[in-house]
Design a protein around this motif. Structure first.
Motif, PDB file in Angstrom:
ATOM      1  N   GLY A 151      89.094 -38.783  -2.975  1.00 23.86           N
ATOM      2  CA  GLY A 151      88.345 -37.915  -2.638  1.00 23.86           C
ATOM      3  C   GLY A 151      88.560 -36.366  -2.428  1.00 23.86           C
ATOM      4  N   PHE A 152      88.771 -36.410  -0.655  1.00 23.93           N
ATOM      5  CA  PHE A 152      89.757 -35.137  -0.223  1.00 23.93           C
ATOM      6  C   PHE A 152      90.330 -34.916  -0.523  1.00 23.93           C
ATOM      7  CE2 PHE A 152      87.041 -37.669   3.574  1.00 23.93           C
ATOM      8  CZ  PHE A 152      86.090 -36.555   3.449  1.00 23.93           C
ATOM      9  N   LEU A 153      91.533 -35.364  -1.552  1.00 30.16           N
ATOM     10  CA  LEU A 153      92.848 -34.265  -2.406  1.00 30.16           C
ATOM     11  C   LEU A 153      91.726 -33.009  -3.503  1.00 30.16           C
ATOM     12  CD1 LEU A 153      95.234 -34.058  -2.833  1.00 30.16           C
ATOM     13  CD2 LEU A 153      95.138 -35.554  -4.775  1.00 30.16           C
ATOM     14  N   VAL A 154      90.565 -34.378  -3.701  1.00 30.57           N
ATOM     15  CA  VAL A 154      89.977 -33.339  -5.167  1.00 30.57           C
ATOM     16  C   VAL A 154      89.068 -32.444  -4.334  1.00 30.57           C
ATOM     17  CG1 VAL A 154      88.259 -33.833  -7.411  1.00 30.57           C
ATOM     18  CG2 VAL A 154      90.158 -35.280  -6.600  1.00 30.57           C
ATOM     19  N   TYR A 155      88.716 -32.665  -3.117  1.00 34.85           N
ATOM     20  CA  TYR A 155      87.390 -31.494  -2.528  1.00 34.85           C
ATOM     21  C   TYR A 155      89.383 -30.985  -1.798  1.00 34.85           C
ATOM     22  CZ  TYR A 155      84.627 -30.257   1.239  1.00 34.85           C
ATOM     23  OH  TYR A 155      83.524 -29.273   1.583  1.00 34.85           O
ATOM     24  N   LEU A 156      89.623 -30.242  -2.299  1.00 36.16           N
ATOM     25  CA  LEU A 156      90.598 -29.732  -2.277  1.00 36.16           C
ATOM     26  C   LEU A 156      90.688 -28.427  -2.785  1.00 36.16           C
ATOM     27  CD1 LEU A 156      92.829 -28.253  -0.520  1.00 36.16           C
ATOM     28  CD2 LEU A 156      94.363 -28.890  -2.047  1.00 36.16           C
ATOM     29  N   VAL A 157      90.329 -28.803  -4.311  1.00 41.88           N
ATOM     30  CA  VAL A 157      89.945 -27.478  -4.795  1.00 41.88           C
ATOM     31  C   VAL A 157      88.908 -26.971  -5.021  1.00 41.88           C
ATOM     32  CG1 VAL A 157      89.919 -27.543  -7.477  1.00 41.88           C
ATOM     33  CG2 VAL A 157      91.524 -29.304  -7.123  1.00 41.88           C
ATOM     34  N   PRO A 158      87.728 -27.306  -4.956  1.00 38.23           N
ATOM     35  CA  PRO A 158      86.449 -26.223  -4.660  1.00 38.23           C
ATOM     36  C   PRO A 158      87.111 -25.496  -3.948  1.00 38.23           C
ATOM     37  CG  PRO A 158      86.153 -28.323  -4.788  1.00 38.23           C
ATOM     38  CD  PRO A 158      87.407 -28.286  -5.036  1.00 38.23           C
ATOM     39  N   SER A 159      87.630 -25.842  -2.432  1.00 38.83           N
ATOM     40  CA  SER A 159      87.673 -25.481  -1.167  1.00 38.83           C
ATOM     41  C   SER A 159      89.015 -24.420  -1.328  1.00 38.83           C
ATOM     42  CB  SER A 159      88.468 -26.193  -0.318  1.00 38.83           C
ATOM     43  OG  SER A 159      87.747 -27.490   0.260  1.00 38.83           O
ATOM     44  N   ILE A 160      89.596 -24.271  -2.673  1.00 39.13           N
ATOM     45  CA  ILE A 160      90.873 -23.003  -2.992  1.00 39.13           C
ATOM     46  C   ILE A 160      89.681 -22.279  -3.525  1.00 39.13           C
ATOM     47  CG2 ILE A 160      92.792 -22.643  -3.945  1.00 39.13           C
ATOM     48  CD1 ILE A 160      93.961 -25.133  -2.711  1.00 39.13           C
ATOM     49  N   ILE A 161      89.240 -22.615  -4.612  1.00 41.14           N
ATOM     50  CA  ILE A 161      87.803 -21.842  -5.067  1.00 41.14           C
ATOM     51  C   ILE A 161      87.424 -21.516  -4.090  1.00 41.14           C
ATOM     52  CG2 ILE A 161      86.995 -21.660  -7.180  1.00 41.14           C
ATOM     53  CD1 ILE A 161      87.760 -23.964  -8.356  1.00 41.14           C
ATOM     54  N   GLY A 162      86.627 -21.795  -3.121  1.00 46.31           N
ATOM     55  CA  GLY A 162      86.053 -21.066  -2.775  1.00 46.31           C
ATOM     56  C   GLY A 162      86.708 -20.264  -1.939  1.00 46.31           C
ATOM     57  N   TRP A 163      87.675 -19.705  -1.321  1.00 42.63           N
ATOM     58  CA  TRP A 163      88.610 -19.139  -0.771  1.00 42.63           C
ATOM     59  C   TRP A 163      89.325 -17.887  -1.436  1.00 42.63           C
ATOM     60  CZ3 TRP A 163      93.547 -17.402  -2.294  1.00 42.63           C
ATOM     61  CH2 TRP A 163      94.314 -16.717  -1.153  1.00 42.63           C
ATOM     62  N   TYR A 164      89.857 -18.770  -2.519  1.00 38.47           N
ATOM     63  CA  TYR A 164      89.980 -17.402  -3.515  1.00 38.47           C
ATOM     64  C   TYR A 164      88.790 -15.907  -3.801  1.00 38.47           C
ATOM     65  CZ  TYR A 164      91.526 -14.924  -7.676  1.00 38.47           C
ATOM     66  OH  TYR A 164      91.456 -13.329  -8.930  1.00 38.47           O
TER      67      TYR A 164
END
Length: 225
Positions: A151-164
């Motif tokens: 779950g926390f690995l998948v959570y990294l994807v929206p975090s990076i998209i939000g950063w972008y």
């Protein structure tokens, strides 16, 4: 044995605190983040405190089971993750209006996000291994799960998209990217909540085992008398 009983209570209630705070984080992000962005920061701080509380319980359990060296890795990683997140929150709060768009802070934000995710995923993998060892030694009846790590690995994807999105600005951020981040976030949240509920269940089983151990010692003392 009273120490073990207290430790398992500590772990059980702190696991529930993690679950409840995670639910609050989800509500803060999906419902009130637009109008009260500071609320998401408060929820994140509460989650970090809950991680530290749970990590302390793991250290206590490792000492009680006389297997300290194998139990120390997961809590240390949890403490590290909480520290990185607090650092990220401090920078975010002090640069809330800039939204991390100024260099080099924007790249510092990305580095912290990635490092924290890697540390947190690794922590829950080691926790899963520790729980597996408890099951192997017939202390509990179920093995650990990978839901939290995944779950926390998948959570990294929206975090990076939000950063972008913060990096390129609203005009360059596409609607499909925002939708992708939201749906992946929901999936990651589902895995994380499922993992925390499983963790509370495991801690409850461990608590029942500690009660059984206490009862066995009491019965042996009664026989000696």
């Amino acid at each position: 044995m009273n120490d073990l009983k207290d430790i398992t209570k500590h772990l059980f209630y702190s696991a529930w605190i993690l679950t409840i705070v995670q639910m609050i984080r989800v509500a803060a992000v999906t419902i009130i983040a637009v109008d009260f962005q500071e609320m998401t920061l408060i929820a994140d701080v509460a989650f970090d405190c809950a991680l530290v509380l749970f990590g302390i319980g793991l250290i206590r359990l490792g000492r009680e089971l006389e297997n300290y060296s194998k139990w120390i890795i997961a809590p240390v990683l949890l403490f590290t993750s909480a520290g990185l997140d607090i650092l990220n929150i401090i920078f975010t709060y002090t640069n809330l209006r800039a939204s991390w768009t100024t260099e080099p802070l924007v790249f510092l934000n990305l580095s912290i996000l990635v490092c924290q995710a890697v540390v947190l995923v690794t922590a829950f993998i080691f926790l899963k291994i520790n729980i597996d060892n408890l099951a192997k030694n017939e202390i509990i009846e179920r093995k650990g799960q990978y839901f939290l790590a995944l779950g926390f690995l998948v959570y990294l994807v929206p975090s990076i998209i939000g950063w972008y999105g913060s990096y390129v600005g609203e005009t360059s951020f596409q609607l499909w990217q925002e939708n992708l981040a939201f749906y992946v976030y929901l999936f990651a949240t589902f895995l994380i909540l499922l993992g925390f509920l499983g963790l509370t269940s495991t801690m409850k089983i461990l608590q029942v085992w500690s009660h059984g151990q206490e009862l066995e010692i009491f019965e042996e003392e009664e026989k000696d008398v």
